[in-house]
Design an enzyme around this catalytic site. Structure first.
Site, PDB file in Angstrom:
ATOM      1  N   GLY A  45       0.893  -1.190   0.087  1.00 54.94           N
ATOM      2  CA  GLY A  45       0.162   0.006   0.084  1.00 54.94           C
ATOM      3  C   GLY A  45       0.903   1.231  -0.024  1.00 54.94           C
ATOM      4  O   GLY A  45       0.467   2.116   0.514  1.00 54.94           O
ATOM      5  N   ASN A  47       1.605   3.327  -2.485  1.00 59.52           N
ATOM      6  CA  ASN A  47       1.222   4.540  -3.361  1.00 59.52           C
ATOM      7  C   ASN A  47       0.401   5.827  -2.743  1.00 59.52           C
ATOM      8  O   ASN A  47       0.072   6.607  -3.563  1.00 59.52           O
ATOM      9  CB  ASN A  47       0.665   3.913  -4.562  1.00 59.52           C
ATOM     10  CG  ASN A  47      -0.611   3.125  -4.269  1.00 59.52           C
ATOM     11  OD1 ASN A  47      -1.085   3.037  -3.104  1.00 59.52           O
ATOM     12  ND2 ASN A  47      -1.536   2.766  -5.345  1.00 59.52           N
ATOM     13  N   THR A  48       0.075   5.429  -1.516  1.00 62.07           N
ATOM     14  CA  THR A  48      -0.454   6.845  -1.004  1.00 62.07           C
ATOM     15  C   THR A  48      -0.375   6.604   0.674  1.00 62.07           C
ATOM     16  O   THR A  48       0.090   5.820   1.178  1.00 62.07           O
ATOM     17  CB  THR A  48      -2.077   6.529  -1.184  1.00 62.07           C
ATOM     18  OG1 THR A  48      -2.607   7.604  -0.617  1.00 62.07           O
ATOM     19  CG2 THR A  48      -2.679   5.315  -0.612  1.00 62.07           C
ATOM     20  N   ILE A  50       0.295   6.747   4.544  1.00 65.03           N
ATOM     21  CA  ILE A  50       1.413   6.238   5.284  1.00 65.03           C
ATOM     22  C   ILE A  50       2.318   5.399   4.370  1.00 65.03           C
ATOM     23  O   ILE A  50       3.702   5.623   4.943  1.00 65.03           O
ATOM     24  CB  ILE A  50       0.882   5.642   6.565  1.00 65.03           C
ATOM     25  CG1 ILE A  50       0.064   6.376   7.580  1.00 65.03           C
ATOM     26  CG2 ILE A  50       1.796   4.992   7.637  1.00 65.03           C
ATOM     27  CD1 ILE A  50      -0.957   5.640   8.469  1.00 65.03           C
ATOM     28  N   GLY A  51       1.960   4.627   3.871  1.00 65.00           N
ATOM     29  CA  GLY A  51       2.875   3.633   2.985  1.00 65.00           C
ATOM     30  C   GLY A  51       3.825   4.497   2.116  1.00 65.00           C
ATOM     31  O   GLY A  51       4.957   4.152   2.065  1.00 65.00           O
ATOM     32  N   SER A 174      -4.324  -0.780  14.537  1.00 67.16           N
ATOM     33  CA  SER A 174      -4.817   0.422  14.836  1.00 67.16           C
ATOM     34  C   SER A 174      -5.456   0.483  16.510  1.00 67.16           C
ATOM     35  O   SER A 174      -5.536  -0.678  16.873  1.00 67.16           O
ATOM     36  CB  SER A 174      -6.014   0.669  14.079  1.00 67.16           C
ATOM     37  OG  SER A 174      -6.899   1.704  14.696  1.00 67.16           O
ATOM     38  N   TYR A 199     -13.881  -3.561  10.667  1.00 74.24           N
ATOM     39  CA  TYR A 199     -12.463  -3.178  10.489  1.00 74.24           C
ATOM     40  C   TYR A 199     -11.822  -3.288  12.219  1.00 74.24           C
ATOM     41  O   TYR A 199     -10.379  -3.803  11.911  1.00 74.24           O
ATOM     42  CB  TYR A 199     -12.522  -1.688  10.489  1.00 74.24           C
ATOM     43  CG  TYR A 199     -11.206  -0.845  10.413  1.00 74.24           C
ATOM     44  CD1 TYR A 199     -10.382  -0.920   9.539  1.00 74.24           C
ATOM     45  CD2 TYR A 199     -10.817  -0.094  11.714  1.00 74.24           C
ATOM     46  CE1 TYR A 199      -9.042  -0.164   9.750  1.00 74.24           C
ATOM     47  CE2 TYR A 199      -9.843   0.738  11.666  1.00 74.24           C
ATOM     48  CZ  TYR A 199      -8.670   0.458  10.773  1.00 74.24           C
ATOM     49  OH  TYR A 199      -7.681   1.143  10.714  1.00 74.24           O
TER      50      TYR A 199
END
Length: 315
Positions: A45, A47-48, A50-51, A174, A199
């Site tokens: 992930g 590409n946006t 935090i990653g 989280s 989630y």
């Protein structure tokens, strides 16, 4: 007059709230000066959000960084941006769709053929508050992507991590795990489903996976950590109008992706952290987890159930 006093009181209250939030946001900075020439890192992930910020910092330190993304076109744009900012040309994009085990296996096969080493694996990608849907393999989307997808990816790359030891695995969880429960009789949400709780359940699974993985990896030179990045401005809330509204209302208290990446970086880079193998971190410090997240019996059962669902050997 009373109205003016009330106005001043509210203004002062808002200022103090703002100040407390700013203080909170400024805490938890990765201060490690470790450089990574010759090291290989993989961020899902990337590409946006935090990653992306995590990958950028790893590249800045000289690592060869793989951006494992579902959207390759967007990933390529980010890779070029990181290359320009850091001067590191060794930023590579590979397709990885965590909602499809065929894609995960294809990615792992390609990576293992291409690379001799893997020193840092950051399982960062995730989905949040999706309407009920299933992955390509029939898993509920949250548990399928956030937990099972990373579980399979880690399993497929584990021998490479061992061969590259000392190496580290960082699983992004989280604070929401406190509301999570592992309902083994309803793991796929077919009997009852709530997007918010789904989630939370998947984030609890991340911590349980980390703890059991760390136990199994003792003495291997590979260590694992779970992290709470904080409340971060990201695309994760795109499925919830309510959460987007809340993010906007409390924007002054929400971390930037760069701030949110600090604890992942701390666990990936800080020297001497091996003694805290399996621990959960928030703001670059060991953090308290729920009673269920500390339950070794649930952790071991979840491991076995995950292996069974994915067709993996249990030992």
């Amino acid at each position: 007059n009373p109205e003016r006093l009330l106005f001043i009181f509210l203004l002062l209250r808002q200022y103090l709230l703002f100040s407390d939030c700013r203080k909170m946001l400024s805490s938890g900075i990765c201060t490690s000066t470790v450089q990574l020439p010759g090291k290989v890192a993989l961020v899902t992930g990337a590409n946006t959000g935090i990653g992306k910020e995590t990958a950028k910092e790893l590249a800045q330190r000289g690592a060869r960084v793989y951006l494992a993304c579902r959207d390759v076109q967007k990933g390529e744009l980010v890779a070029r941006e990181i290359q320009t900012v850091t001067g590191n040309e060794q930023v590579l994009v590979r397709k990885l769709d965590l909602s499809d085990t065929k894609s995960i296996r294809a990615f792992a096969e390609g990576f293992l053929t291409e690379e001799k080493h893997l020193h840092i694996l950051i399982n960062n990608a995730g989905v949040m508050m999706c309407p009920y849907s299933k992955t390509a393999d029939g898993f509920e989307m949250h548990i399928g992507v956030n937990h099972l997808g990373h579980f399979l990816l880690t399993h497929l790359l584990l021998e490479k991590l061992k061969e590259s030891a000392p190496s580290r695995i960082v699983n992004v969880s989280s604070l929401a795990h406190h509301l999570g429960r592992i309902h083994f009789h309803n793991l796929q949400g077919e009997k009852f489903y709530n997007a918010s709780l789904a989630y939370c359940h998947s984030k609890l699974a991340n911590i349980l996976f980390t703890k059991e993985l760390a136990r199994r990896l003792k003495g291997s030179g590979v260590t694992a950590y779970s992290v709470h990045p904080g409340t971060v401005q990201s695309e994760l809330v795109r499925h919830s109008s309510f959460m987007r509204c809340m993010w906007w209302l409390f924007s002054f208290c929400i971390k930037t992706p760069q701030q949110g990446a600090q604890t992942s970086l701390y666990c990936a880079l800080t020297e001497g952290l091996e003694i805290l193998n399996g621990k959960h971190f928030s703001d670059c410090h060991v953090a308290w987890v729920s009673a269920q997240a500390r339950n070794e019996t649930i952790a071991r059962r979840l491991w076995d159930v995950s292996c069974d669902l994915l067709g993996l050997p249990m030992d």
